[in-house]
Design an enzyme around this catalytic site. Structure first.
Site, PDB file in Angstrom:
ATOM      1  N   ASP A  12      40.286  50.469  30.670  1.00 26.70           N
ATOM      2  CA  ASP A  12      39.008  50.625  29.977  1.00 26.70           C
ATOM      3  C   ASP A  12      39.272  51.069  28.543  1.00 26.70           C
ATOM      4  O   ASP A  12      39.836  52.146  28.312  1.00 26.70           O
ATOM      5  CB  ASP A  12      38.154  51.671  30.714  1.00 26.70           C
ATOM      6  CG  ASP A  12      36.702  51.678  30.253  1.00 26.70           C
ATOM      7  OD1 ASP A  12      36.329  50.809  29.450  1.00 26.70           O
ATOM      8  OD2 ASP A  12      35.953  52.570  30.704  1.00 26.70           O
ATOM      9  N   ASP A 107      35.451  44.843  27.238  1.00 25.95           N
ATOM     10  CA  ASP A 107      36.386  45.945  26.974  1.00 25.95           C
ATOM     11  C   ASP A 107      36.989  46.576  28.218  1.00 25.95           C
ATOM     12  O   ASP A 107      37.561  47.668  28.154  1.00 25.95           O
ATOM     13  CB  ASP A 107      35.707  47.022  26.136  1.00 25.95           C
ATOM     14  CG  ASP A 107      34.531  47.671  26.854  1.00 25.95           C
ATOM     15  OD1 ASP A 107      34.054  47.104  27.866  1.00 25.95           O
ATOM     16  OD2 ASP A 107      34.087  48.738  26.405  1.00 25.95           O
ATOM     17  N   GLU A 108      36.904  45.924  29.363  1.00 25.97           N
ATOM     18  CA  GLU A 108      37.520  46.488  30.567  1.00 25.97           C
ATOM     19  C   GLU A 108      37.876  45.387  31.550  1.00 25.97           C
ATOM     20  O   GLU A 108      37.269  44.317  31.561  1.00 25.97           O
ATOM     21  CB  GLU A 108      36.607  47.527  31.226  1.00 25.97           C
ATOM     22  CG  GLU A 108      35.282  46.974  31.700  1.00 25.97           C
ATOM     23  CD  GLU A 108      34.451  48.008  32.437  1.00 25.97           C
ATOM     24  OE1 GLU A 108      35.009  48.783  33.249  1.00 25.97           O
ATOM     25  OE2 GLU A 108      33.230  48.044  32.217  1.00 25.97           O
TER      26      GLU A 108
END
Length: 397
Positions: A12, A107-108
């Site tokens: 993350d 983003d993860e």
């Protein structure tokens, strides 16, 4: 033969949008940065740096409220094209360690590194290498959770943010002991409504749920939810990540210049995306088994919904039918900022992937073949005379 213990990572990125802005604009480093609508305009926060979060600012908060909480915060417009480029760079780093990568958002992502441990070391070592690579190649930091399943890995990645690495226990007793004191709201899938129901039953921690009578739980929240939550409370999550072939996808999306509420405009844009994806599928020689809809509302809340088809498809007619069913089911009377259409589970064959298909689910192969021929003929005409040479009657206002 002993089964190899699964090892998952959840990576993350830390305050991703804001961190990219601080990286690209040194004058913003160390300052409370808010990405999103300006404080004097109607809109919400898309992301906040950790310096801004100290003042209670968080995503989806109205920008004017964020300004009240931190008058000296710096508000910057989001640059999605830049964030996507950085995201692709990060995803490529993941793929150097394992083909089993499942992005959750820009983003993860989850990574199954079980097999990769023979090459790169144990889960913790791989996590350290990935964090190092991200830092060296993007100058950004990531928090990583290492665990025997996806639920625990996601939980772990949030334990030592920012720039943290957490390895949770792999032994069942130790897992249950670690989970027991955590608030019930930390458990995956427990939203506000479910949390309220659980609290009314006296379940405030995951440990309470571990010891709760299953029949009472089933009566309160239903059999399926009761089974899922009972397993998760003990740290049991049987889900996995598909192979690289299963994860292949083709998609297109559009971000509107202004939030759109007009349904005709939303549908017209969506149909164009469907046709683009169909053309790309046919050009690449792929058929899709799963159809995806992606919607982002004006407050940046994003949903992704999907459905499987009984026979792999790439013709425009079927893609539109299935795509519009998804849209009609999930489109709400809310301003839309982004809409996307995608396909996954790609295969080079249009034959059903299961030999035991229910009789009533069996596809009409004659219709399927006719639609394939029509779509290929349309592609040939567009190739020869231009993309605007053919238009559907339904698209002519």
């Amino acid at each position: 033969m002993k089964t190899e213990t699964k090892t998952f990572l959840h990576v993350d990125m830390d305050a991703f949008f804001a961190s990219v802005e601080q990286r690209d604009h040194p004058e913003l480093r160390g300052r409370p940065v808010v990405v999103g609508a300006a404080a004097d305009r109607r809109g919400v926060v898309a992301a906040a740096s950790y310096e801004a979060r100290k003042y209670g600012i968080h995503s989806a908060m109205p920008s004017r409220i964020a300004k009240q909480k931190c008058p000296h915060a710096v508000f910057v417009s989001h640059n999605m094209a830049n964030y996507k480029a950085v995201s692709r760079q990060i995803m490529r780093i993941f793929e150097t360690y394992t083909p089993h990568v499942m992005p959750l958002s820009i983003d993860e992502a989850f990574l199954d590194v079980t097999g990769a441990q023979h090459l790169f070391g144990n889960g913790k070592t791989i996590a350290e290498k990935i964090r190092r690579d991200i830092k060296e190649q993007t100058q950004l930091t990531a928090s990583v959770g290492v665990a025997p399943n996806m639920f625990l890995a996601k939980l772990a990645s949030d334990m030592n943010k920012p720039d943290g690495l957490t390895v949770v226990p792999f032994e069942q007793d130790a897992i249950e002991k670690m989970l027991a004191p955590m608030p019930i709201g930390r458990m995956w899938g427990v939203g506000k409504v479910t949390q309220k129901k659980l609290l009314s039953l006296g379940i405030s921690t995951i440990g309470d749920l571990q010891n709760f009578d299953f029949q009472r739980l089933e009566s309160a929240i239903g059999g399926r939810s009761a089974r899922v939550f009972s397993r998760l409370a003990r740290g049991i999550d049987p889900r996995g990540i598909g192979t690289e072939t299963d994860e292949k996808s083709i998609s297109n999306e559009t971000t509107f210049r202004h939030d759109v509420t007009d349904r005709d405009e939303i549908e017209a844009t969506y149909k164009r995306l469907i046709d683009k994806v169909g053309a790309r599928l046919r050009k690449a020689g792929f058929y899709a088994t799963t159809i995806h809809l992606r919607l982002r509302w004006s407050d940046f809340t994003t949903i992704t919904r999907q459905t499987k088809v009984s026979i792999p498809v790439n013709d425009d007619i079927t893609l539109r039918e299935v795509g519009m069913e998804l849209l009609n089911e999930h489109l709400r009377h809310r301003p839309v900022r982004l809409i996307g259409f995608g396909t996954s589970g790609l295969t080079e064959s249009d034959q059903p992937q299961t030999l035991q298909m229910n009789l009533f689910d069996a596809p009409d192969t004659a219709v399927h073949e006719k639609r394939n021929r029509l779509s290929k003929a349309a592609d040939a005409i567009k190739e020869k005379y231009g993309k605007s040479s053919l238009r559907r009657g339904s698209d002519l206002g």
